[in-house]
Design a protein around this motif. Structure first.
Motif, short mmCIF file in Angstrom:
data_model
loop_
_atom_site.label_atom_id
_atom_site.label_comp_id
_atom_site.label_asym_id
_atom_site.label_seq_id
_atom_site.Cartn_x
_atom_site.Cartn_y
_atom_site.Cartn_z
N GLU A 70 -36.45 15.44 28.69
CA GLU A 70 -35.82 16.45 29.54
C GLU A 70 -36.68 16.73 30.77
OE1 GLU A 70 -33.33 19.90 27.72
OE2 GLU A 70 -34.89 19.44 26.26
N LEU A 107 -32.57 20.04 22.53
CA LEU A 107 -32.12 19.84 23.91
C LEU A 107 -31.65 21.17 24.51
CD1 LEU A 107 -30.16 16.47 23.56
CD2 LEU A 107 -32.29 16.82 24.83
N GLY A 113 -33.61 23.22 27.53
CA GLY A 113 -32.98 23.62 28.79
C GLY A 113 -33.40 25.00 29.23
N PHE A 164 -28.07 20.73 29.34
CA PHE A 164 -28.88 19.66 28.75
C PHE A 164 -28.41 19.29 27.35
CE2 PHE A 164 -31.72 20.79 32.22
CZ PHE A 164 -32.14 19.54 32.63
N GLU A 165 -27.90 20.25 26.61
CA GLU A 165 -27.39 19.96 25.28
C GLU A 165 -26.11 19.13 25.33
OE1 GLU A 165 -25.27 22.29 21.51
OE2 GLU A 165 -26.15 23.46 23.16
N GLY A 225 -26.81 15.70 27.01
CA GLY A 225 -27.15 15.26 25.66
C GLY A 225 -26.02 14.63 24.88
N SER A 252 -28.62 9.98 33.45
CA SER A 252 -28.64 10.16 32.00
C SER A 252 -28.80 8.81 31.31
CB SER A 252 -27.36 10.84 31.53
OG SER A 252 -27.22 12.13 32.10
N ARG A 271 -32.88 17.14 37.66
CA ARG A 271 -33.87 18.24 37.66
C ARG A 271 -34.15 18.72 39.07
NH1 ARG A 271 -36.59 14.89 33.85
NH2 ARG A 271 -38.07 14.24 35.46
#
Length: 502
Positions: free
Chosen positions: A221, A265, A269, A302-303, A307, A446, A455
């Motif tokens: 991450e 994840l 975040g 992020f999850e 993710g 990703s 980011r």
């Protein structure tokens, strides 16, 4: 006192408060992770004392005079931009703190600390009766606090605004109506389809391997691991304590490794947001996330958007194969993607799939609304939970551990928090549109496992501003338009229609 002296005194006041907040955070983290059960009373007393000191320092006559004098400097246009922003946020914090007597703040801190310890026991023992009196006291305290903060407004609206400035029941009602109109038909269409045979989902992955997976995913991450601690708890959470110190927690189920994956994840975040606030804001009231909706937009982004994407399946699979090859060496990226996105109702919010997740939030929102509208009593919560779970998810709740005791939030007094989870998911979908318009290939980043472009966009438009901007200003600045739930609804329709060939 000269203006320079006033600014110096203001900076020191903020620094002292942030130092005390750090100590409070350490006590809270200790209580959730390693503290013995019998230490709960002592910890509650210590936290109450700290809360009282912070409240008195914030609301003292000297602090009030200092703020008033600085506001005169700001009106004259002589303050630098950062100090003026600090003053704006601090003066709001101070006004709200002055509405609550110090003795009430101390009692609140003690109550929520004690309630959290009781909740831990009650959840494991399926013992709502032991927890109910604490919820009753917390709801009463929330009503008093809301009345003190703004007697002209509905109490629940005041609480919602504390977690997301500008949001109230009218705004959330409209938001949830739009989401429900999208989600419910999708869930109904998917329901008849048989679940794919994916036995690796319940394969055993031991605790040590899962903790190693967690650390690798945090690095993927983009967290600075020298400034991040990882621990295990009953109910995962994360917190930014101070510059250079964020804490992330997870819960390990040895026969459900993906639970840990998406939990870490999610919490990562939150933590990466805290790590990337402008360093100039360290030890000031601007350090930390601006609202729970914005914070949840980072965790849910992020999850889920990263993710649980097909693009991220390859980097994720590489981490899983590294630490549990005996389970994942023969698993394909397509199967992992399918396993990460099985859309079927279940009882536990934190284990819910991305599609049915907002229905879990609606259950909690409806209960909270009823409590503060006087339409339900705290004693009614278990029954309401069962009724709403049947209505929204079509499931029967066999016990309170899997029902109204599953979340820790109410033990901490966080009435008004839950809706921000769904709001954060919706913010995230709008970020994707803005990123793509800025030329950022979210799926490409990703798939490569290099999330730096994502980011960088988030750092520039969201993270670095800390508490310096409220959510509406951040969203408008980042996305070029006010919040619009249509992006979220369109995202869910597109993703799950493709997954299930609808």
């Amino acid at each position: 006192m000269s203006e320079t002296s006033r600014i110096d005194a203001f900076k020191q006041l903020q620094r002292t408060l942030q130092q005390k907040y750090y100590l409070m955070s350490v006590l809270e983290f200790d209580g959730e992770t390693v503290a013995p059960e019998n230490g709960a009373a002592a910890r509650a007393e210590a936290m109450g004392a700290l809360a009282g000191e912070m409240h008195e320092l914030t609301t003292s006559d000297a602090s009030v005079r200092l703020v008033a004098e600085l506001e005169a400097d700001a009106a004259a246009g002589t303050l630098d931009a950062q100090t003026a922003t600090e003053l704006h946020v601090f003066s709001r914090d101070q006004r709200e703190a002055r509405a609550i007597p110090t003795e009430e703040e101390i009692a609140w801190s003690k109550l929520t600390s004690e309630a959290n310890a009781v909740w831990h026991h009650a959840k494991l023992a399926d013992d709502w009766a032991s927890f109910e009196p604490y919820v009753e006291r917390i709801v009463d305290a929330c009503r008093r606090r809301a009345e003190a903060l703004d007697p002209a407004r509905d109490a629940y609206d005041v609480l919602l605004d504390q977690y997301e400035r500008g949001m109230d029941t009218a705004a959330y009602d409209a938001f949830f109506a739009q989401v429900k109109e999208t989600v419910v038909p999708l869930v109904r269409e998917i329901a008849p389809q048989p679940a794919p045979d994916l036995p690796f989902r319940s394969a055993r992955v031991d605790r040590a391997a899962q903790l190693a997976i967690a650390r690798d995913l945090l690095e993927l991450e983009g967290l600075v691991m020298d400034g991040c601690a990882v621990a295990e708890v009953e109910h995962p959470f994360s917190d930014g304590f101070a510059p250079g110190d964020v804490r992330v927690t997870t819960h390990i189920y040895e026969t459900d490794a993906l639970s840990n994956v998406f939990s870490i994840l999610h919490e990562g975040g939150h933590a990466i947001y805290e790590q990337n606030v402008d360093p100039a804001y360290a030890w000031t009231c601007l350090d930390g996330g601006t609202s729970m909706g914005i914070h949840e937009s980072q965790s849910r982004f992020f999850e889920n958007i990263v993710g649980r994407s097909r693009a991220f399946a390859e980097p994720l699979l590489a981490v899983l194969r590294k630490h549990a090859p005996e389970v994942y060496s023969s698993v394909s990226a397509d199967d992992l993607y399918r396993a990460a996105n099985l859309a079927h109702p279940q009882l536990i919010r934190m284990e819910a799939d991305e599609l049915t997740y907002p229905l879990h939030i609606m259950i909690r929102y409806d209960i909270e609304r009823a409590l503060f509208a006087g339409e339900a009593r705290v004693a009614d919560i278990p029954t309401l939970w069962r009724e709403l779970t049947r209505r929204y998810l079509g499931l029967d709740v066999p016990n309170d551990t899997l029902g109204c005791l599953q979340d820790t939030h109410w033990s901490g007094g966080s009435f008004g928090y839950f809706p921000s989870y769904a709001l954060g998911s919706a913010y995230g979908a709008q970020y994707v549109d803005a990123m793509e318009r800025a030329g950022i290939d979210v799926d490409g980043a990703s798939a490569s496992g290099d999330l730096a472009p994502v980011r960088d966009w988030l750092r520039d438009r969201i993270w670095r501003w800390g508490r310096g901007k409220d959510a509406p200003e951040l969203i408008a600045g980042a996305c070029g338009a006010p919040f619009d739930a249509t992006y979220y609804c369109d995202y869910l329709v597109k993703k799950f229609s493709a997954l299930y060939n609808l």
